[in-house]
Scaffold this active site. Sequence first.
Site, mmCIF file in Angstrom:
data_model
loop_
_atom_site.group_PDB
_atom_site.id
_atom_site.type_symbol
_atom_site.label_atom_id
_atom_site.label_comp_id
_atom_site.label_asym_id
_atom_site.label_seq_id
_atom_site.Cartn_x
_atom_site.Cartn_y
_atom_site.Cartn_z
ATOM 1 C CB SER A 1 2.219 -31.412 7.953
ATOM 2 O OG SER A 1 2.203 -31.783 6.597
ATOM 3 C CB SER B 1 9.380 -22.017 -3.429
ATOM 4 O OG SER B 1 9.681 -23.379 -3.250
ATOM 5 C CG ASP C 1 16.343 -37.592 2.358
ATOM 6 O OD1 ASP C 1 15.307 -37.434 1.678
ATOM 7 O OD2 ASP C 1 16.568 -36.951 3.394
ATOM 8 C CE LYS D 1 8.291 -26.069 6.977
ATOM 9 N NZ LYS D 1 7.469 -26.933 6.177
ATOM 10 C CD GLU E 1 12.320 -39.844 4.226
ATOM 11 O OE1 GLU E 1 13.152 -38.954 4.089
ATOM 12 O OE2 GLU E 1 12.601 -41.061 4.209
ATOM 13 N N GLY F 1 11.762 -40.004 -2.309
ATOM 14 C CA GLY F 1 12.762 -39.247 -1.546
ATOM 15 C C GLY F 1 12.948 -39.829 -0.163
HETATM 16 C C1 LIG Z 1 7.669 -28.120 5.711
HETATM 17 C C2 LIG Z 1 6.554 -29.080 5.611
HETATM 18 C C3 LIG Z 1 6.763 -30.447 5.861
HETATM 19 C C4 LIG Z 1 8.123 -31.012 6.219
HETATM 20 O O1 LIG Z 1 8.537 -30.532 7.469
HETATM 21 P P1 LIG Z 1 10.049 -30.719 7.974
HETATM 22 O O2 LIG Z 1 10.084 -30.025 9.288
HETATM 23 O O3 LIG Z 1 10.947 -30.088 6.952
HETATM 24 O O4 LIG Z 1 10.281 -32.180 8.074
HETATM 25 C C5 LIG Z 1 5.669 -31.282 5.805
HETATM 26 N N1 LIG Z 1 4.430 -30.838 5.487
HETATM 27 C C6 LIG Z 1 4.210 -29.538 5.230
HETATM 28 C C7 LIG Z 1 2.823 -29.112 4.891
HETATM 29 C C8 LIG Z 1 5.252 -28.613 5.295
HETATM 30 O O5 LIG Z 1 5.014 -27.319 5.044
#
Ligand SMILES: *Cc1c(COP(=O)(O)O)cnc(C)c1O
Length: 327
Positions: free
Chosen positions: A312, A86, A218, A61, A212, A216
């Site tokens: 991620s 959050s 979707d 992010k 996903e 969830g």
């Molecule tokens: C925000 C986040 C996601 C999901 O990312 P999107 O861009 O909303 O699909 C996945 N893993 C982590 C660690 C995140 O912080």
Amino acid sequence: MSAQSQDNPALPTYEDVVAAAGRIEGIAHRTPVLTSRTADAKTGATLFFKAENLQRGGAFKFRGAYNAIARLSGDARKYGVVAFSSGNHAQAIAYAGQLQSVPTVIIMPQDAPPLKIAATKAYGAEVVLFDRYKDDREEISRRLSTERGLTQIPPYDHNDVIAGQGTAAKELIEEVGPLDMLVACVGGGGLLAGSALAAKALSPNCRIFGVEPEAGNDGQQSFRTGSIVKIGVPKTIADGAQTPSLGQKTFPIIRALATDMVTVTDAMLVDTMRFFFERMKIVVEPTGCLAASAVLNGVVPTAGKRVGIIVSGGNVDPKALAGLLAD
Ligand SMILES: *Cc1c(COP(=O)(O)O)cnc(C)c1O
């Protein structure tokens, strides 16, 4: 939707990912690409794990947040930005704002973990608390934006955020070469959309999969039906993927470029967290395990392929981690 995306309805392109890469260069970490013989043996594939759990702020992010703030001009920089979350997006905005001397206001639920609130304040953000059962955080965000001239930066449905998130896949493919498959987790779809832009440009034959939590799905429903499906807040340990739907910008990109969307169970996520901890010596939060989980459990068949996996994020409370791994 933010004012900015209304003014600029065009979707982001790979050129925007390249521009974002230039803006974050030397500031965001060029995170390592990890490999595991055990994981390769288990799947019969050659797996490349892009370790965004080791990114600044502990998740990818930071890339989108930094890029979006870097794109602000003059007065917008002076007045600052507002974000609600959050989770990792809020921290990333606070951190990226601090680094660029842009004031940040983060709207957080008043029952958010006190440590998270404290960490967000420590990055210099002003924290506005709301009652998640009574207040509408989007309404609070709009009001603050109007009253104080703050620019709203949403967590995924924003061109500069999507472009920034795409820089992780760009780095991965530039480092390891063309891929047969790229697998990434999906909440609102910013990471997958950005990754898909990068992968299609740098490795045109690469097939792209979104993952996903089963509770969830979707995004899978939207992908398969061709229109955005909204669901209630899903009950899953993958808290970063508890989004109600894909976005107006992320959905068309994913629909056009992805091959399929799949799901994994929470039990698979826990197994994958344990795998990362025991075998690869890294701490990955449940949401960060989605993509790897689909590959390691054969939900996405990978034998004989060169596969990129985006790990991620790694922001998990030590007590929660211990509890999940001990079970
Ligand atoms: C925000 C986040 C996601 C999901 O990312 P999107 O861009 O909303 O699909 C996945 N893993 C982590 C660690 C995140 O912080």
